[in-house]
Motif scaffolding. Structure first.
Motif, PDB file in Angstrom:
ATOM      1  N   GLY A   1      40.560  48.186   7.131  1.00 56.00           N
ATOM      2  CA  GLY A   1      40.540  49.559   7.716  1.00 56.00           C
ATOM      3  C   GLY A   1      40.069  50.646   6.867  1.00 56.00           C
TER       4      GLY A   1
ATOM      5  N   LEU B   1      36.154  49.803   7.424  1.00 53.77           N
ATOM      6  CA  LEU B   1      35.548  50.300   8.645  1.00 53.77           C
ATOM      7  C   LEU B   1      35.543  51.437   8.840  1.00 53.77           C
ATOM      8  CD1 LEU B   1      37.075  47.324  10.561  1.00 53.77           C
ATOM      9  CD2 LEU B   1      34.738  47.534  10.147  1.00 53.77           C
ATOM     10  N   SER B   2      36.166  52.497   8.348  1.00 55.07           N
ATOM     11  CA  SER B   2      36.339  53.846   8.425  1.00 55.07           C
ATOM     12  C   SER B   2      35.036  54.415   7.906  1.00 55.07           C
ATOM     13  CB  SER B   2      37.678  54.374   7.816  1.00 55.07           C
ATOM     14  OG  SER B   2      37.537  54.398   6.368  1.00 55.07           O
TER      15      SER B   2
ATOM     16  N   ARG C   1      36.281  48.038  14.583  1.00 54.97           N
ATOM     17  CA  ARG C   1      37.654  48.636  14.181  1.00 54.97           C
ATOM     18  C   ARG C   1      38.517  48.861  15.507  1.00 54.97           C
ATOM     19  NH1 ARG C   1      35.356  53.092  12.156  1.00 54.97           N
ATOM     20  NH2 ARG C   1      35.471  54.348  13.858  1.00 54.97           N
TER      21      ARG C   1
END
Length: 253
Positions: free
Chosen positions: A198, A201-202, A225
Motif C-alpha cells: 500500500g 503504490l501510494s 492500487r
C-alpha cells in the motif's frame, strides 16, 4: 519522459536455478518505480544484478543510454547508480559521521560533502546529535536514515532502495516514505523494492510485479492500487495487509 535506467531481458542464474528470467524494466527520469512480489520472487536479486553485485547471464542494463552491463559495481556507482541494500548494512563499529562519509569515497569536493552531511543532520536532528556515536547504538529506523543519507552523499542519479521499511516502527515507516517523496520531489529517480504494498503504490508512479523471477504485470501504480483482485492474485494476499506496519511483517526475501 526519457528513460534514465533501462533493463532488457535480464537473466540471473545461481547454479541451475534461474532467479531472474528475462526481466525488462524502464525507469523514466524523475520517476519512482516500485518492484513488488511475494517472498522469493527475485526482487532483491534484480537490484543486485542492476548494481553489478551479482552477474547476469543474459540481458542489457543501460544508464542514460550507456550500456553498463559489463561494468563493475564501483563503475556503476561512479556513474550515479546507488543501492541502499536490504537490512541497511551500516558499519556498526563506525560513528554516524564515518558511515555518512563512506558515501563520499569517490568524491573530491570535500566542502560540498560537508555541506550535504550538515543538511542531513538538519533533516534528522537525532543523527546530528549523535554524529560521533557508534552506529551500533542507533535504532533500526535511525540506522535506515544513516543508510539513506550515506547513499545521498554519493550523489545518485538513480537511487535503488531494497525494503527500506522492513522491521521499522510505524513512526519510522512514515518517516521513510515521507523522505522518499521528498527526494523524488527534488528530482531524484527512485527504484523501490518494498513489501508494504500500500505504501509503495501510494508513492510510486508505476509498478512492476515479479512472480518467480518473471514480470507478471507492469503498469501505472494507480491501476494496480485499485485492482485488489490483481494484488491478491500476484502478491498472495498482500492487498489485505498493504497498510500494515512493516514491523509486523518482518519476513524478507
Amino acid at each position: 519522459m526519457t528513460a534514465i535506467l533501462s533493463v532488457s531481458d535480464l537473466t540471473v542464474a545461481y547454479g541451475g536455478v534461474t532467479a531472474i528470467d528475462g526481466v525488462s524494466l524502464s525507469v523514466d527520469d524523475g520517476e519512482i518505480v516500485t518492484v513488488l512480489g511475494a517472498n522469493g520472487a527475485g526482487k532483491t536479486t534484480l537490484l543486485l544484478a542492476i548494481m553489478g553485485a551479482v552477474p547476469a547471464s543474459r540481458g542489457r542494463i543501460a544508464l542514460r543510454g550507456t550500456d553498463v552491463s559489463r561494468s563493475r559495481a564501483h563503475h556503476r556507482l561512479a556513474q550515479g547508480l546507488v543501492l541502499v541494500p536490504e537490512g541497511r548494512q551500516v558499519l556498526v563499529s563506525l560513528t554516524v559521521e564515518e558511515n555518512l562519509l563512506l558515501g563520499a569515497h569517490l568524491r573530491r569536493d570535500r566542502q560540498a560533502v560537508r555541506n550535504e552531511i550538515a543538511a542531513i543532520y538538519e533533516r534528522f536532528p537525532n543523527l546530528g546529535q549523535r554524529r560521533h556515536t557508534a552506529a551500533a547504538t542507533l535504532s533500526g529506523g535511525e540506522q535506515q536514515m544513516v543508510a539513506i543519507g550515506r547513499a545521498m552523499v554519493a550523489r545518485p542519479q538513480v537511487l535503488m532502495l531494497d525494503e527500506p521499511s522492513l522491521g521499522l516502527s510505524p513512526l519510522f515507516v512514515s518517516k521513510v516514505f515521507d523522505l522518499i517523496e521528498e527526494m523524488n520531489r527534488s528530482g531524484l529517480t527512485i527504484v523501490l523494492v518494498e513489501q508494504n504494498t500500500g505504501k509503495a503504490l501510494s508513492v510510486a508512479h508505476s509498478a512492476t510485479v515479479l512472480e518467480l523471477g518473471k514480470v507478471a504485470i507492469a503498469g501505472p501504480s494507480e491501476a494496480l492500487r485499485n485492482d485488489h483482485r490483481l494484488l491478491e492474485a500476484y502478491l498472495g494476499g498482500a492487498a489485505d495487509i498493504a497498510d500494515e506496519p512493516s514491523s509486523m511483517r518482518a519476513n524478507s526475501q
